[in-house]
Design a protein around this motif. Sequence first.
Motif, PDB file in Angstrom:
ATOM      1  N   ASN A  52     -31.613   7.376 112.622  1.00  0.00           N
ATOM      2  CA  ASN A  52     -30.531   6.419 112.821  1.00  0.00           C
ATOM      3  C   ASN A  52     -30.608   5.285 111.798  1.00  0.00           C
ATOM      4  N   VAL A  74     -25.200   7.536 110.729  1.00  0.00           N
ATOM      5  CA  VAL A  74     -24.540   6.488 111.501  1.00  0.00           C
ATOM      6  C   VAL A  74     -23.181   7.009 111.954  1.00  0.00           C
ATOM      7  N   THR A 104     -19.925   0.457 112.914  1.00  0.00           N
ATOM      8  CA  THR A 104     -20.639   1.437 113.715  1.00  0.00           C
ATOM      9  C   THR A 104     -20.201   1.373 115.176  1.00  0.00           C
ATOM     10  N   GLU A 135     -19.110  10.646 111.585  1.00  0.00           N
ATOM     11  CA  GLU A 135     -20.571  10.626 111.573  1.00  0.00           C
ATOM     12  C   GLU A 135     -21.005  10.826 110.126  1.00  0.00           C
TER      13      GLU A 135
END
Length: 237
Positions: A52, A74, A104, A135
């Motif tokens: 991440n 992300v 995000t 994504e």
Amino acid sequence: MSKFAPKWWLLGPGMLIILLLLGLGVWQLQRLAWKTALIERVEAGLAAVPVNAPGPQDWERLSFDTAEYRRITVSGRYLPTGDFLVKAVTARGPGFWVLSPFETDDGWRLFINRGFVPDDRQAPEDRPIPLDRQEVTGLLRLTQPGGAFLRDNDPQANRWFSRDTAAMAGAADIAPVAPYFIDVEAEPGRQAGETLPVPGLTIVAFSNRHLGYAFTWFALAAVFALLLVQANRIKNE
């Protein structure tokens, strides 16, 4: 018969120069250890599963040695504030990186380097921004403040020579943003030139010539020491 008769006025400065050359050699060996560790870390990161993207709580701890070229991912949406075109030269020739602001799912913002467009494809319609949730996976790259060599970024004129995330965020009035951007990875199965921008053109390569540099400094120290000995040797009949 000959004997060694030091000339103190020459010996002192000469020893200082030798010590300096030896110190430079040791420094290059230290740089060799650092560069070797960096290359090993980057190669391992390039082959690793993406993690991440670092959030605001991690930004202050990011550094080149620990974070650059790490694979991250992300999720979120691109902001409708427009792209920034940053001058670039790639294997495809001269053109621009397309830097797009992204929010995000957690609510913080960063820039995504969506890829490359050539000089003659700068129009917004040539690089449409996806409007749905995305994504994004790619390489973490730390912000590049200031500009390039002898070319400063000019936010007022919208001329960019480096990917300075803070300056671009200020120009778009979306601060604060992450002190890094993501270079999007190449898409599997995508045909070259199929759509713009073209991702996956990041070159990851490090020069590692420190061992050669160290040898050069040590050799110069040895040569200088020999010359110093010869300069202080006198012959007596």
